[in-house]
Design an enzyme around this catalytic site. Sequence first.
Site, PDB file in Angstrom:
ATOM      1  N   GLY A  15      15.314  63.058  48.457  1.00 49.26           N
ATOM      2  CA  GLY A  15      14.461  61.873  48.284  1.00 49.26           C
ATOM      3  C   GLY A  15      13.026  62.177  48.683  1.00 49.26           C
ATOM      4  N   ARG A  29      -2.874  75.874  51.532  1.00 55.25           N
ATOM      5  CA  ARG A  29      -4.188  76.283  52.059  1.00 55.25           C
ATOM      6  C   ARG A  29      -4.051  77.257  53.235  1.00 55.25           C
ATOM      7  NH1 ARG A  29      -7.943  71.312  50.765  1.00 55.25           N
ATOM      8  NH2 ARG A  29      -7.976  71.610  48.495  1.00 55.25           N
ATOM      9  N   ARG A  76      17.618  65.929  42.998  1.00 50.47           N
ATOM     10  CA  ARG A  76      18.881  66.299  43.648  1.00 50.47           C
ATOM     11  C   ARG A  76      19.568  67.241  42.666  1.00 50.47           C
ATOM     12  NH1 ARG A  76      18.378  60.891  45.624  1.00 50.47           N
ATOM     13  NH2 ARG A  76      17.847  61.038  47.832  1.00 50.47           N
ATOM     14  N   GLY A 106      15.663  67.241  53.571  1.00 48.62           N
ATOM     15  CA  GLY A 106      16.541  66.857  54.681  1.00 48.62           C
ATOM     16  C   GLY A 106      17.639  67.879  54.922  1.00 48.62           C
ATOM     17  N   ASP A 107      18.684  67.446  55.610  1.00 49.06           N
ATOM     18  CA  ASP A 107      19.802  68.324  55.975  1.00 49.06           C
ATOM     19  C   ASP A 107      20.389  69.077  54.786  1.00 49.06           C
ATOM     20  OD1 ASP A 107      19.707  67.675  58.597  1.00 49.06           O
ATOM     21  OD2 ASP A 107      21.465  66.367  58.595  1.00 49.06           O
ATOM     22  N   THR A 129      11.963  63.288  55.081  1.00 51.32           N
ATOM     23  CA  THR A 129      12.804  62.148  54.696  1.00 51.32           C
ATOM     24  C   THR A 129      12.316  60.885  55.404  1.00 51.32           C
ATOM     25  OG1 THR A 129      14.992  61.114  54.889  1.00 51.32           O
ATOM     26  CG2 THR A 129      14.522  62.859  56.446  1.00 51.32           C
ATOM     27  N   ILE A 130      12.355  59.771  54.671  1.00 52.51           N
ATOM     28  CA  ILE A 130      11.945  58.507  55.316  1.00 52.51           C
ATOM     29  C   ILE A 130      13.000  58.020  56.303  1.00 52.51           C
ATOM     30  CG2 ILE A 130      10.542  57.766  53.348  1.00 52.51           C
ATOM     31  CD1 ILE A 130      12.876  55.660  52.821  1.00 52.51           C
ATOM     32  N   ASP A 131      14.194  58.624  56.263  1.00 50.90           N
ATOM     33  CA  ASP A 131      15.316  58.080  57.042  1.00 50.90           C
ATOM     34  C   ASP A 131      15.327  58.465  58.524  1.00 50.90           C
ATOM     35  OD1 ASP A 131      16.281  56.818  54.825  1.00 50.90           O
ATOM     36  OD2 ASP A 131      17.848  58.287  54.397  1.00 50.90           O
ATOM     37  N   ASP A 133      16.714  60.863  59.799  1.00 52.46           N
ATOM     38  CA  ASP A 133      18.095  61.213  60.156  1.00 52.46           C
ATOM     39  C   ASP A 133      18.331  62.720  60.214  1.00 52.46           C
ATOM     40  OD1 ASP A 133      17.812  61.616  57.445  1.00 52.46           O
ATOM     41  OD2 ASP A 133      19.762  60.792  56.914  1.00 52.46           O
ATOM     42  N   ARG A 175      20.997  54.663  53.889  1.00 56.35           N
ATOM     43  CA  ARG A 175      22.405  54.596  53.496  1.00 56.35           C
ATOM     44  C   ARG A 175      23.301  54.963  54.683  1.00 56.35           C
ATOM     45  NH1 ARG A 175      22.813  58.178  48.721  1.00 56.35           N
ATOM     46  NH2 ARG A 175      21.611  56.603  47.629  1.00 56.35           N
ATOM     47  N   GLN A 256       9.696  51.265  49.604  1.00 59.12           N
ATOM     48  CA  GLN A 256       9.592  51.853  50.948  1.00 59.12           C
ATOM     49  C   GLN A 256       9.335  53.358  50.915  1.00 59.12           C
ATOM     50  OE1 GLN A 256      13.003  49.920  53.527  1.00 59.12           O
ATOM     51  NE2 GLN A 256      13.454  49.743  51.355  1.00 59.12           N
TER      52      GLN A 256
HETATM   53  P1  ADP Z   1      18.368  65.804  51.741  1.00 61.11           P
HETATM   54  O1  ADP Z   1      17.806  67.165  51.622  1.00 61.11           O
HETATM   55  O2  ADP Z   1      17.340  64.750  51.852  1.00 61.11           O
HETATM   56  O3  ADP Z   1      19.492  65.707  52.747  1.00 61.11           O
HETATM   57  P2  ADP Z   1      20.325  65.845  49.665  1.00 61.11           P
HETATM   58  O4  ADP Z   1      21.506  65.761  50.543  1.00 61.11           O
HETATM   59  O5  ADP Z   1      20.315  65.056  48.399  1.00 61.11           O
HETATM   60  O6  ADP Z   1      18.975  65.417  50.337  1.00 61.11           O
HETATM   61  O7  ADP Z   1      20.106  67.374  49.346  1.00 61.11           O
HETATM   62  C1  ADP Z   1      19.051  67.788  48.537  1.00 61.11           C
HETATM   63  C2  ADP Z   1      19.507  68.948  47.704  1.00 61.11           C
HETATM   64  O8  ADP Z   1      19.841  70.037  48.558  1.00 61.11           O
HETATM   65  C3  ADP Z   1      20.761  68.694  46.902  1.00 61.11           C
HETATM   66  O9  ADP Z   1      20.503  68.011  45.701  1.00 61.11           O
HETATM   67  C4  ADP Z   1      21.217  70.109  46.630  1.00 61.11           C
HETATM   68  O10 ADP Z   1      20.452  70.707  45.611  1.00 61.11           O
HETATM   69  C5  ADP Z   1      20.870  70.810  47.959  1.00 61.11           C
HETATM   70  N1  ADP Z   1      22.063  70.834  48.813  1.00 61.11           N
HETATM   71  C6  ADP Z   1      22.615  69.825  49.503  1.00 61.11           C
HETATM   72  N2  ADP Z   1      23.734  70.218  50.153  1.00 61.11           N
HETATM   73  C7  ADP Z   1      23.878  71.534  49.861  1.00 61.11           C
HETATM   74  C8  ADP Z   1      24.846  72.542  50.189  1.00 61.11           C
HETATM   75  N3  ADP Z   1      25.889  72.276  50.973  1.00 61.11           N
HETATM   76  N4  ADP Z   1      24.649  73.778  49.703  1.00 61.11           N
HETATM   77  C9  ADP Z   1      23.609  74.080  48.906  1.00 61.11           C
HETATM   78  N5  ADP Z   1      22.677  73.188  48.560  1.00 61.11           N
HETATM   79  C10 ADP Z   1      22.799  71.935  49.011  1.00 61.11           C
HETATM   80  O1  F6P Z   2      17.117  59.610  51.853  1.00 59.20           O
HETATM   81  C1  F6P Z   2      16.138  58.688  51.564  1.00 59.20           C
HETATM   82  C2  F6P Z   2      16.719  57.507  50.824  1.00 59.20           C
HETATM   83  O2  F6P Z   2      15.654  56.671  50.443  1.00 59.20           O
HETATM   84  C3  F6P Z   2      17.787  56.716  51.565  1.00 59.20           C
HETATM   85  O3  F6P Z   2      17.276  55.810  52.506  1.00 59.20           O
HETATM   86  C4  F6P Z   2      18.488  56.030  50.430  1.00 59.20           C
HETATM   87  O4  F6P Z   2      19.817  55.738  50.788  1.00 59.20           O
HETATM   88  C5  F6P Z   2      18.451  57.051  49.338  1.00 59.20           C
HETATM   89  O5  F6P Z   2      17.363  57.918  49.632  1.00 59.20           O
HETATM   90  C6  F6P Z   2      18.260  56.449  47.983  1.00 59.20           C
HETATM   91  O6  F6P Z   2      18.311  57.452  47.047  1.00 59.20           O
HETATM   92  P1  F6P Z   2      17.938  57.279  45.505  1.00 59.20           P
HETATM   93  O7  F6P Z   2      16.512  57.680  45.365  1.00 59.20           O
HETATM   94  O8  F6P Z   2      18.839  58.222  44.828  1.00 59.20           O
HETATM   95  O9  F6P Z   2      18.148  55.854  45.118  1.00 59.20           O
END
Ligand code: ADP
Ligand code: F6P
Length: 331
Positions: A15, A29, A76, A106-107, A129-131, A133, A175, A256
Amino acid sequence: MAQKLKTIGVLTSGGDAPGMNAAVRAVVRRGLSHGLQVKGILRGYDGLINDEVKDLGPKDVSDIIERGGTILYTARCPEMKTEEGVLRAVETCRRHGIEGLVVIGGDGSYRGAGKLANHGINVIGLPGTIDLDISCTEYTIGFDTAVNTAMQAIDKVRDTSSSHERCSIIEVMGRDAGYIALWCGIANGAEDILLPEKYDYDEQKIIDNILENRRYGKTHHIVVNAEGIGHSASMARRIEAATGIETRATILGHMQRGGSPTAKDRVYASTMGCMAVDLLLQGKTRRVVGYKDGEFVDYDIDEALAMTKGISEYQCEIAVDLSHNYLKPIA
Ligand code: ADP
Ligand code: F6P
């Protein structure tokens, strides 16, 4: 001694979050000022797998520090979770000479980065991430802007809610994490806050609370509801039926995630972007940058992913306590 790095890449993943552009600008830069070539990968891991790579010069990141979203786009990408996807991503890095990669996300994005590191790409993660988390850090790029955006929106809903003497259920993003909801709950003086971390909330307790507040002369009742709990519209219908008080649901949604980043998001994202480049220049890999106890820090990716953090019980307790504007009867 670490081999001298020549080319690095940067991508945004998952996100989007206000401040991601400030981080990208800083990576570009800082990298250029240390003699590196910097490449932007479009659409997160999708672009890495499908070879969407472009050179970034100093002017390519002009006029972006104040802009929400991400100029690199984000996505994603399920394919990155497969071995084939990872190998294609590594191949793109090799083709473009990308030896170091900054991943802003994020994670989940860190997990993908860890897999690239296993194939010899030097990776540094930045918390985007805005969350809020991400366990290893007390700050994530975008949270400050998002929570201020939500707070201002809730203030507006509260105006009309008070005029009409209504109850308002306001749904904020999150979420799996209730940080935006908790912060808005405190910042907006909400009467009730529903968090995904405490899923077993008691609707009857909210109804009793609304009726009690009304008896004591409160003209509105704000319930901040996190997306992870959801169902705001049906909740509003049930509350209206049970209390006889007009109740409306407002879902703030993706507004948001947009908007110009706050000063804090611009400054912290810029600092973290520079740190990512500095870590790469020091020959480091598999690191993520965080903010802890007043300092910018870095951790091993696996160590960071193994950390946990919870929502503050104390802040949950005071949030609701502070919204009472009447004296409780002495027990
Ligand atoms: P965030 O990075 O915010 O946690 P996502 O969980 O959607 O958001 O992860 C972002 C992207 O990171 C995913 O669409 C995918 O491409 C990659 N990703 C997530 N989990 C894994 C994983 N276990 N192994 C490899 N790539 C991953
Ligand atoms: O991870 C950021 C976030 O905005 C969450 O707060 C929310 O649950 C999710 O992304 C929404 O994702 P999408 O952009 O797929 O609707």
